[in-house]
Design a protein around this motif. Sequence first.
Motif, PDB file in Angstrom:
ATOM      1  N   ARG A 161      -4.028  31.571  53.206  1.00 15.68           N
ATOM      2  CA  ARG A 161      -3.388  32.392  54.237  1.00 15.68           C
ATOM      3  C   ARG A 161      -4.226  32.386  55.516  1.00 15.68           C
ATOM      4  O   ARG A 161      -5.449  32.354  55.476  1.00 15.68           O
ATOM      5  CB  ARG A 161      -3.220  33.837  53.751  1.00 15.68           C
ATOM      6  N   GLN A 162      -3.535  32.416  56.655  1.00 18.12           N
ATOM      7  CA  GLN A 162      -4.237  32.400  57.929  1.00 18.12           C
ATOM      8  C   GLN A 162      -5.043  33.690  58.111  1.00 18.12           C
ATOM      9  O   GLN A 162      -4.476  34.786  58.025  1.00 18.12           O
ATOM     10  CB  GLN A 162      -3.239  32.245  59.070  1.00 18.12           C
ATOM     11  N   GLY A 180      -6.334  34.872  60.838  1.00 15.31           N
ATOM     12  CA  GLY A 180      -6.198  35.510  62.140  1.00 15.31           C
ATOM     13  C   GLY A 180      -7.563  35.771  62.765  1.00 15.31           C
ATOM     14  O   GLY A 180      -8.501  34.975  62.645  1.00 15.31           O
ATOM     15  N   ASP A 206      -6.212  29.778  62.790  1.00 17.90           N
ATOM     16  CA  ASP A 206      -4.883  29.177  62.640  1.00 17.90           C
ATOM     17  C   ASP A 206      -4.734  28.369  61.363  1.00 17.90           C
ATOM     18  O   ASP A 206      -3.661  27.839  61.093  1.00 17.90           O
ATOM     19  CB  ASP A 206      -4.569  28.286  63.851  1.00 17.90           C
ATOM     20  N   GLY A 223      -5.304  28.290  57.087  1.00 19.11           N
ATOM     21  CA  GLY A 223      -5.475  29.218  55.985  1.00 19.11           C
ATOM     22  C   GLY A 223      -6.510  28.796  54.957  1.00 19.11           C
ATOM     23  O   GLY A 223      -6.793  27.608  54.772  1.00 19.11           O
ATOM     24  N   SER A 276      -2.338  37.484  61.921  1.00 18.54           N
ATOM     25  CA  SER A 276      -1.820  36.168  62.306  1.00 18.54           C
ATOM     26  C   SER A 276      -0.508  36.329  63.058  1.00 18.54           C
ATOM     27  O   SER A 276       0.090  37.407  63.100  1.00 18.54           O
ATOM     28  CB  SER A 276      -1.617  35.289  61.067  1.00 18.54           C
ATOM     29  N   THR A 277      -0.046  35.246  63.640  1.00 22.71           N
ATOM     30  CA  THR A 277       1.177  35.268  64.430  1.00 22.71           C
ATOM     31  C   THR A 277       2.348  35.716  63.578  1.00 22.71           C
ATOM     32  O   THR A 277       2.516  35.284  62.448  1.00 22.71           O
ATOM     33  CB  THR A 277       1.458  33.870  65.009  1.00 22.71           C
ATOM     34  N   ASP A 325       0.346  37.685  58.335  1.00 23.27           N
ATOM     35  CA  ASP A 325      -0.810  38.054  57.526  1.00 23.27           C
ATOM     36  C   ASP A 325      -1.592  39.133  58.260  1.00 23.27           C
ATOM     37  O   ASP A 325      -1.815  39.012  59.475  1.00 23.27           O
ATOM     38  CB  ASP A 325      -1.739  36.854  57.300  1.00 23.27           C
TER      39      ASP A 325
END
Length: 744
Positions: A399-400, A402, A497, A499, A587-588, A592
């Motif tokens: 997972r990103q 961020g 960006d 993960g 994240s975007t 996340d």
Amino acid sequence: MSDWFFKRGRRTGIDWMSLDSRLDSALSDLWSFCKDVWDACSSFFARFKLTGWRRLLAEAGSESLTLSLGGFFVLYALALPAFLDFDEARFFTGRYSVTFLDAAGNEIGQRGILHNDAVPLEEIPDAVVHATLATEDRRFFEHFGVDVIGTTRALIENLRANDVVQGGSTLSQQLAKNLFLSSERSLDRKIKEAFLALLLETRFTKREILKLYLDRAYLGGGAFGVEAASQFYFGKSVREVNLAEAALLAGLYKAPTSYAPHVNLPASRARTNEVLQNLVDAGYYTAAQAHEARLNPAQIVETRTATSPDWFLDWAFEEIQRLMAGKNQYVLTARTTVDLTMQKQADEALVSFLKQNGRRLRMNSGAIVAMETDGAVRALTGGPDYGESQFNRATHARRQPGSSFKIYVYAAALENGYKPSSMVRDTSRSCGRWHPQNYGGSRGSGARMPLSMALARSLNTTAAELSFAVGREKVIELTQRLGITGIRKTCSMALGDYGFPPIQHVGAAAVFANGGMSATPYGILDIVNSRGELIYDRARDEPERERLVSQEVAEGLNQMMHQVVTSGTGQRAALDFTHVVGKTGTSTGPRDVWFLGFTGKYVGSVWLGNDDNRPMANGNTGGQLAAPLWASFMSVAHRSMNIPTIPGLQPHPVQIAEQQRIAELKRTDPAAAAALSGARRAPSLTMSTPARDALKRITSELRRAAGVAEPEPASTPGPSAPASRTSGDRADLGPVRAPSATIP
């Protein structure tokens, strides 16, 4: 003059007239040849000219061939990701059979299939096989892995009910999902599942697939496979189960957590009745036989608690396989680092948060990891419901991170001459067409501020500019040094960006928590084989910890991360009894949200999101959601106020008072002081299993001779080891035995 020029040209120049004539002649001859060839081909193919129905048939064949070729390339493109997820090793990890103990030597669970408990398919009662097929896949022996008729029928029924009342996955598809995929609800996963089912059908016979499914399915209570589940629920081998018991087991495939009789007996009985009706509808049993089974329901035995640290055990089982690779040792007992109290607290914290807020925030998943600063994992929660999905998000979900990734950018800056007090600007250069923007959309105010303030405010512009100024290659090298894999050099790399699993994030942060020494996450303390021989001891066999970053860099970053909690985006993670340092991440989307932080005792992370990567409700951030959840978990995880000081920070007043109290106890009551300071350590497990059993028998006889009542049996797993799982990443999922070893 002209005569001189042309005469000279004729003597020493190029004969242009001749060249032009030859070129015209060659082109004319070529054109004539082409016309002759065209006429010859036209005359030849004219013999095959079709009219009427023959021409229509030829045109249809030609179009079919074109469409088939195009379809082949489309199918190949769709199947390629599924084939990349196919891992042959998943079929052979079942060779290991491991009994897990806590640090004090108490049994907490098992993974793998005990070799002496493997039940061949022909010895599994027909009632179990029929109940499985009638409930999960009635056309199992008729389809090729994907049941087109069954899927269509399920789709029609779901449309009629305007809800999901029937599943379309075949038994082969379910096995493919359990072995190689997660349980995320997405079209991509369903496509992979279908192709992997087709691949399984080409590799194994129907009987082998059925046997793998019966050994691999999770049936609640930490039990994998029908043999382990039978031992857990009924206290006997699956060879001895009756129709009512077989129906109960088959009812658990759908949702073992919801239908386990230990958890919800009424729901379990209702589900068992559905399975009995399925057996009648499929023609396996008569209505009278089903009615008799309803009148005599399965009797459940209390062999152990219905809860176990399953997420941790799955990860620990993977660690066992890594440590024991090539050593030819398969029946093992391992002592682990898990803290059962902390594990339960982590599970409850995540489940409670999602139940209260999940629907409103449009999120359905999460993960929590907590370890000590040396890497000893104390709690690991890989999702909200182990019964529904055994995919371990804490160890396998990439997972990103961020903005929580920014700590590595700032650490790289500190390694390259920056100080927490160094002045930086709220702005950044562009990278190609990309220009970094802060939360809210601004491209930066250009204001000057200390480096520590930029991190506390989580400015995207400053982090991006630092990565460009220091060098993104240096940031990547630092993450690799800390144990994070797969980071790529991109323009937005500083904003997290790309993960990676939460457990890697926590392991990397632990390096700063302990002052710069390596802190690879570990869950195994020692391992003994079936003869009681100590074949692995972490203190003996692992290399000395090495320094990964300097003490100065670790302390400087800790000071800046402390400001994130005291005056920045992570204020909701603050604890009133100790210092906290950490970093939020969003994240975007947001897709996340994170909080990664530590005290002087524990390092932990909280990730929240959706398994299918759908965005959550707008406006949610790691500071708003993950930080308070982290704080609520850590507030109960710390059971002692004797917490070490974080490198680079001053001791917290509560810790100063606690150390003074312990010092006074040492003077007045040394034994109590030793207990409070953690001086008493759990004994190392070096005793063999037969020796422990003999001691238990002796103790029992002594109690009986003295007239002392026997204590209630410990809540430990039954004699059969459940068929275990592993994930892999992607996969989630678990080991099963090699078919050739278990299926006739």
